[in-house]
Design an enzyme around this catalytic site. Structure first.
Site, short mmCIF file in Angstrom:
data_model
loop_
_atom_site.label_atom_id
_atom_site.label_comp_id
_atom_site.label_asym_id
_atom_site.label_seq_id
_atom_site.Cartn_x
_atom_site.Cartn_y
_atom_site.Cartn_z
N GLY A 69 0.88 -1.10 0.15
CA GLY A 69 0.02 -0.12 -0.03
C GLY A 69 0.83 1.40 -0.09
O GLY A 69 0.42 2.23 -0.66
N THR A 70 1.89 1.37 0.67
CA THR A 70 2.73 2.34 0.85
C THR A 70 3.40 2.78 -0.63
O THR A 70 3.10 3.94 -1.02
CB THR A 70 3.98 2.18 1.74
OG1 THR A 70 3.36 1.87 3.09
CG2 THR A 70 5.02 3.54 1.93
N ASN A 153 -7.80 4.54 8.80
CA ASN A 153 -7.21 3.29 9.53
C ASN A 153 -7.40 3.38 11.04
O ASN A 153 -7.20 2.36 11.65
CB ASN A 153 -5.78 2.99 9.07
CG ASN A 153 -4.78 4.30 9.06
OD1 ASN A 153 -5.39 5.28 8.61
ND2 ASN A 153 -3.87 4.29 9.76
N GLN A 181 -7.51 0.00 3.67
CA GLN A 181 -8.55 -0.36 4.88
C GLN A 181 -9.64 -0.67 4.50
O GLN A 181 -10.52 -1.64 4.84
CB GLN A 181 -8.63 0.53 6.04
CG GLN A 181 -7.35 0.73 6.51
CD GLN A 181 -6.94 -0.41 7.74
OE1 GLN A 181 -7.69 -1.18 7.75
NE2 GLN A 181 -5.55 -0.44 7.90
N SER A 201 -3.70 -3.01 -0.69
CA SER A 201 -2.44 -3.91 0.03
C SER A 201 -2.81 -5.25 0.44
O SER A 201 -4.10 -5.38 1.15
CB SER A 201 -2.28 -3.20 1.19
OG SER A 201 -1.23 -3.88 1.96
N HIS A 203 -1.48 -7.42 2.53
CA HIS A 203 -1.49 -8.25 3.83
C HIS A 203 -2.84 -7.68 4.83
O HIS A 203 -2.93 -8.28 5.88
CB HIS A 203 -0.30 -7.76 4.46
CG HIS A 203 -0.03 -6.35 5.09
ND1 HIS A 203 -0.30 -6.14 6.47
CD2 HIS A 203 0.36 -5.39 4.48
CE1 HIS A 203 0.22 -4.86 6.59
NE2 HIS A 203 0.36 -4.27 5.54
N THR A 239 11.83 -6.60 -11.27
CA THR A 239 11.32 -8.11 -11.51
C THR A 239 10.01 -8.21 -10.69
O THR A 239 9.97 -8.05 -9.48
CB THR A 239 12.31 -9.22 -11.09
OG1 THR A 239 13.30 -8.86 -12.08
CG2 THR A 239 11.77 -10.45 -11.65
N CYS A 327 2.51 6.25 19.13
CA CYS A 327 3.75 6.23 20.05
C CYS A 327 4.86 5.86 19.33
O CYS A 327 6.09 5.76 19.97
CB CYS A 327 3.36 5.63 21.21
SG CYS A 327 2.61 6.41 22.56
N1 PLP Z 1 -2.66 3.23 3.85
C1 PLP Z 1 -3.39 2.75 4.83
C2 PLP Z 1 -4.76 3.38 5.01
C3 PLP Z 1 -3.07 1.87 5.80
O1 PLP Z 1 -3.72 1.48 6.76
C4 PLP Z 1 -1.90 1.24 5.43
C5 PLP Z 1 -1.09 0.13 6.47
O2 PLP Z 1 -1.48 0.27 7.67
C6 PLP Z 1 -0.98 1.72 4.27
C7 PLP Z 1 -1.71 2.60 3.48
C8 PLP Z 1 0.44 1.10 4.08
O3 PLP Z 1 0.13 -0.10 3.43
P1 PLP Z 1 1.32 -1.38 3.48
O4 PLP Z 1 1.62 -1.85 4.85
O5 PLP Z 1 1.01 -2.26 2.53
O6 PLP Z 1 2.38 -0.67 2.98
#
Ligand code: PLP
Length: 388
Positions: A69-70, A153, A181, A201, A203, A239, A327
């Site tokens: 996701g990032t 999130n 999310q 994402s 996971h 890749t 935190c």
């Molecule tokens: N965006 C949101 C709203 C998330 O909750 C998260 C992960 O907690 C991410 C992006 C990032 O995803 P990833 O952990 O796959 O990099």
């Protein structure tokens, strides 16, 4: 142990592991290789792209596989804003909401710091929602991109994405949404949502960590962020993670098949849990929107405690959840999301998030609600202050 931290991550589903296994072992080819092993990998990758596109309501060529996701958020925010400004130097602003995940917020700040963009932040209301009026107030002719998350999130608030996207489009501005999310819980059809880019994402959905995807609508300009061998049609070099793409596609497909039923089942359990927590802890403050929220998230502040202390106490009682405060990285600053919703710092630092996957049971949630009552009671009795 009762695991109520599914918004952080989920275990890999058996069906997902079985689907990806061949591409980690016998069929381990590189999709760019011109031999039969490479062809098999390329075929699997194409099938994963087609399956993901089906869930996202788009064409396979509009799906870019990423490392999560990032990366998908970085590629959307930087890639679209930079490409649009390259085509028209007047497009030098980006709009984000005040409750974005750092993957979006920091990408926008990077554009500001390194590339001279202006970042316009849309405020949210006390429930964490962006209103159309608030968005309209920060849209300028020079806005290159709007990025507003589908569901938050920390508090689970769901945004009116289709309406917000329509507003951006009315002045010709593309719209990205972080659906990390929302995926698995809310409809992901990008045509219905009317978005130009959407991040998911793996996971959070029962696929392994480290894989995700970005949908980018065909006509949208996109500057790559990762340069190299030109994979993913030049939009994301490297890749391809074939097994990861297969895992993501399988997880998305499985989740989509049961989405409506699962969402209403878990939403009913969530509402019972919220009632039970409020009955056990009369001062508990539910954060986020009362109804427009993810079925899977119940988030509270427990005044007179610190979120961290309640979290530790709950873990001792066998319940795993997450504190709402940031935190991490040695900071004891309350969450920017709660601050943006106008929650006072001393309340915001008492935040705890409970998030469920579809396997959660009514009995587990009953037990968890009883544990919350005990945990909050003992932290309050200790007169605990935030440990930082
Ligand atoms: N965006 C949101 C709203 C998330 O909750 C998260 C992960 O907690 C991410 C992006 C990032 O995803 P990833 O952990 O796959 O990099």
């Amino acid at each position: 142990m009762i695991f109520l931290d599914a918004a952080a991550t989920t275990p890999v589903r058996r069906e997902v592991l079985e689907a990806m296994w061949p591409y980690l072992t016998g069929e381990f080819g590189n999709p760019s290789s011109r031999h039969s092993l490479g062809d098999a990998a390329a075929t699997a990758l194409a099938a994963a792209r087609t399956a993901s596109a089906k869930v996202l309501g788009c064409r396979p060529g509009e799906v870019i596989f990423t490392s999560g996701g990032t990366e998908a958020d970085n590629l959307a925010v930087k890639g679209i804003a930079l490409a649009r400004r390259a085509a028209d130097p007047r497009l030098d602003r980006v709009v984000i909401s005040a409750v974005e995940h750092p993957a979006v917020e920091e990408s926008a700040r990077y554009l500001e710091r390194v590339h001279g963009f202006a970042v316009d932040v849309v405020p949210v209301d006390a429930c964490g929602r962006v209103t159309e009026e608030a968005l309209a107030a920060v849209l300028w002719p020079g806005t290159a991109l709007v990025s507003i998350m589908y569901a938050n999130n920390e508090v689970g608030t769901v945004q009116p994405i289709a309406r917000l996207a329509a507003l951006a489009h009315a002045q010709g501005t593309p719209f990205h949404t972080d659906a990390v999310q929302a995926a698995g819980w809310l409809p992901l059809d990008t045509a219905v949502l009317g978005v130009d880019a959407l991040s998911v994402s793996g996971h959070k959905l029962g696929a392994p960590k480290g894989n995700g995807a970005l949908f980018v609508r065909g006509r949208t300009r996109l500057e790559p962020v990762i340069h190299g061998g030109g994979q993913e049609r030049g939009r994301r070099s490297g890749t391809e993670n074939v097994a990861g793409a297969v895992a993501l596609a399988t997880a998305l497909t499985l989740a989509a098949a049961s989405q409506g039923d699962r969402a209403s089942h878990v939403a009913a359990l969530r509402d019972d849990f919220i009632r039970a927590v409020r009955a056990g802890v009369p001062g508990a403050v539910l954060t986020g929107h009362p109804s427009e929220r993810l079925p899977s998230v119940a988030s509270f502040c427990f005044p007179g405690t610190s979120g961290e202390s309640v979290l530790l106490e709950l873990e001792r009682l066998g319940v795993i959840c997450s504190s709402g405060s940031a935190c991490a990285a040695g900071s004891d600053e309350p969450s920017p999301v709660l601050r943006a919703m106008g929650i006072e710092d001393d309340i915001a630092q008492a935040a705890v998030r409970f998030s469920f996957d579809s396997t959660v049971t009514a009995a587990e949630l009953q037990e968890a609600a009883a544990a919350v009552r005990t945990a909050v009671g003992s932290v309050q009795a200790l007169g605990s202050t935030h440990p930082g």
